[in-house]
Design a protein around this motif. Structure first.
Motif, PDB file in Angstrom:
ATOM      1  N   THR A  35      24.435  17.119 -15.797  1.00 46.08           N
ATOM      2  CA  THR A  35      24.793  17.802 -17.042  1.00 46.08           C
ATOM      3  C   THR A  35      26.052  18.646 -16.873  1.00 46.08           C
ATOM      4  N   ASN A  36      26.216  19.242 -15.690  1.00 45.44           N
ATOM      5  CA  ASN A  36      27.309  20.185 -15.466  1.00 45.44           C
ATOM      6  C   ASN A  36      28.440  19.627 -14.607  1.00 45.44           C
ATOM      7  N   LYS A  37      28.485  18.316 -14.408  1.00 44.11           N
ATOM      8  CA  LYS A  37      29.432  17.749 -13.452  1.00 44.11           C
ATOM      9  C   LYS A  37      30.890  17.980 -13.819  1.00 44.11           C
ATOM     10  N   ASP A  38      31.203  18.141 -15.095  1.00 45.41           N
ATOM     11  CA  ASP A  38      32.593  18.319 -15.520  1.00 45.41           C
ATOM     12  C   ASP A  38      32.954  19.779 -15.787  1.00 45.41           C
ATOM     13  N   ILE A  39      32.024  20.671 -15.568  1.00 44.80           N
ATOM     14  CA  ILE A  39      32.263  22.094 -15.846  1.00 44.80           C
ATOM     15  C   ILE A  39      32.731  22.792 -14.570  1.00 44.80           C
ATOM     16  N   ILE A  40      33.921  23.376 -14.626  1.00 43.26           N
ATOM     17  CA  ILE A  40      34.426  24.146 -13.494  1.00 43.26           C
ATOM     18  C   ILE A  40      33.662  25.470 -13.434  1.00 43.26           C
ATOM     19  N   ARG A  41      33.047  25.733 -12.313  1.00 43.12           N
ATOM     20  CA  ARG A  41      32.272  26.961 -12.173  1.00 43.12           C
ATOM     21  C   ARG A  41      33.210  28.157 -11.976  1.00 43.12           C
ATOM     22  N   THR A 189      25.024  18.607   7.204  1.00 42.70           N
ATOM     23  CA  THR A 189      25.873  19.750   6.909  1.00 42.70           C
ATOM     24  C   THR A 189      27.203  19.258   6.336  1.00 42.70           C
ATOM     25  N   PHE A 190      28.257  20.071   6.350  1.00 46.11           N
ATOM     26  CA  PHE A 190      29.352  19.845   5.418  1.00 46.11           C
ATOM     27  C   PHE A 190      30.728  19.770   6.068  1.00 46.11           C
ATOM     28  N   SER A 191      30.771  19.404   7.321  1.00 43.95           N
ATOM     29  CA  SER A 191      32.031  19.099   8.001  1.00 43.95           C
ATOM     30  C   SER A 191      32.489  17.711   7.553  1.00 43.95           C
ATOM     31  N   PRO A 192      33.801  17.458   7.411  1.00 40.06           N
ATOM     32  CA  PRO A 192      34.931  18.291   7.833  1.00 40.06           C
ATOM     33  C   PRO A 192      35.491  19.188   6.744  1.00 40.06           C
ATOM     34  N   PHE A 193      35.016  19.089   5.501  1.00 40.80           N
ATOM     35  CA  PHE A 193      35.585  19.941   4.457  1.00 40.80           C
ATOM     36  C   PHE A 193      35.411  21.409   4.838  1.00 40.80           C
ATOM     37  N   ILE A 194      34.219  21.757   5.344  1.00 36.47           N
ATOM     38  CA  ILE A 194      33.990  23.075   5.937  1.00 36.47           C
ATOM     39  C   ILE A 194      34.099  22.927   7.442  1.00 36.47           C
ATOM     40  N   GLU A 225      39.831  21.646  -6.576  1.00 39.49           N
ATOM     41  CA  GLU A 225      39.604  20.862  -5.356  1.00 39.49           C
ATOM     42  C   GLU A 225      38.186  21.059  -4.840  1.00 39.49           C
ATOM     43  N   ILE A 226      37.701  22.299  -4.880  1.00 37.98           N
ATOM     44  CA  ILE A 226      36.326  22.579  -4.469  1.00 37.98           C
ATOM     45  C   ILE A 226      35.344  21.892  -5.414  1.00 37.98           C
ATOM     46  N   HIS A 227      35.637  21.917  -6.696  1.00 37.49           N
ATOM     47  CA  HIS A 227      34.779  21.247  -7.686  1.00 37.49           C
ATOM     48  C   HIS A 227      34.692  19.748  -7.408  1.00 37.49           C
ATOM     49  N   GLU A 228      35.825  19.129  -7.141  1.00 39.20           N
ATOM     50  CA  GLU A 228      35.842  17.692  -6.858  1.00 39.20           C
ATOM     51  C   GLU A 228      35.058  17.382  -5.596  1.00 39.20           C
ATOM     52  N   TRP A 229      35.236  18.210  -4.566  1.00 37.50           N
ATOM     53  CA  TRP A 229      34.473  18.014  -3.326  1.00 37.50           C
ATOM     54  C   TRP A 229      32.982  18.181  -3.575  1.00 37.50           C
ATOM     55  N   TYR A 230      32.610  19.208  -4.323  1.00 35.00           N
ATOM     56  CA  TYR A 230      31.194  19.437  -4.614  1.00 35.00           C
ATOM     57  C   TYR A 230      30.569  18.205  -5.259  1.00 35.00           C
ATOM     58  N   ASN A 231      31.227  17.655  -6.243  1.00 32.87           N
ATOM     59  CA  ASN A 231      30.694  16.460  -6.907  1.00 32.87           C
ATOM     60  C   ASN A 231      30.576  15.285  -5.948  1.00 32.87           C
ATOM     61  N   SER A 232      31.459  15.235  -4.950  1.00 36.48           N
ATOM     62  CA  SER A 232      31.446  14.112  -4.007  1.00 36.48           C
ATOM     63  C   SER A 232      30.299  14.197  -3.013  1.00 36.48           C
TER      64      SER A 232
END
Length: 277
Positions: A35-41, A189-194, A225-232
């Protein structure tokens, strides 16, 4: 996991009322991501700090007022025993950041002694029973400030499991080498972005410095960029949630019993004393 199951199955909110607001407790559901995939937090980071342990005071001081106002960071310095003095930072952070942390702490105590995310009276909250999904849906990365940081021993409390239930990636503020234990349980976990090399650093002041630097690096990225990564990474977030949701009831009891048996064997074999435990 038990609380999450109760919230999900309690369709009409008759049982799982928020202890403070008397509203129905909520957690993030997989459908919320779609529902919220296109909303920038509005926020990059979320960090809850009810009890101000030393490491939480340290990171809040490093962050400073501007960062805190741009993210969801809760604390109440009125319940903190640590004064704004150089000695607090002497062994807790490397020399490079001591002056800025000290100046930030003085500024916060004077000008922003309290920061609220969801509940004004933060000390009335407890580990369970006060669930509200809204801060999770309006931020991207959880800063998981665990109980241990300088004291030897990796420890996972509800602070680790809440972002997993609520489908958030996290930076783990724990004793060194906490992430391998999570991976051993099946979590990703979330390497390599983190950059998760912070977790390998034994020295607590150097580990704190590395965590702070990584948070600041991410904070300087465009939020798009963070939003795009989160969705990925939704498949990873859903995988972690599935693992956790299976670990309730007798499942964890069986895991703990197996661990105690392995500990018993280790002690008896190490000290060559049958039935020491």
């Amino acid at each position: 996991a038990d609380e999450a199951h109760e919230i999900i199955k309690d369709k009409y909110g008759d049982k799982r009322l928020n202890k403070l607001t008397k509203e129905t407790s909520t957690i993030v559901m997989p459908s919320d991501l779609e529902t919220n995939k296109d909303i920038i937090r509005s926020k990059r980071f979320l960090m809850f700090s009810r009890r101000l342990r030393e490491q939480r005071v340290l990171f809040i001081s490093l962050f400073g007022k501007k960062f805190i106002e741009e993210n969801y960071i809760s604390y109440d310095f009125n319940h903190c025993q640590d004064d704004a003095h150089p000695g607090f930072f002497e062994t807790r952070i490397n020399e490079k950041y001591r002056d800025v942390a000290l100046e930030n702490m003085k500024d916060l105590i004077e000008n922003k002694p309290k920061s609220v995310i969801d509940f004004e009276e933060v000390f009335n909250t407890v580990g369970f029973g006060c669930e509200d999904k809204r801060p999770y849906l309006d931020s991207y990365i959880h800063l998981t400030s665990e109980t241990n940081f300088t004291e030897p021993g990796v420890y996972f409390s509800e602070k680790t499991w809440k972002p997993i239930v609520n489908l958030q990636p996290f930076i783990m503020m724990n004793y060194s080498n906490a992430l391998p234990y999570l991976k051993e349980l099946g979590y990703k976990t979330f390497s390599p972005f983190i950059d998760e090399t912070y977790d390998t650093i034994l020295d607590s002041s150097e580990r704190a410095s590395k965590i702070y630097e990584e948070i600041m690096r991410l904070n300087n990225l465009p939020i798009e960029e963070i939003h795009e990564w989160y969705n990925s990474i939704k498949p990873i977030l859903l995988h972690n949630r599935d693992i956790l949701m299976k670990n309730h009831g007798n499942v964890m009891m069986d895991i703990e019993c197996k661990y105690i048996e392995s500990l018993k064997l280790y002690v008896n074999n190490t000290y060559k004393t049958p039935n020491l435990i």
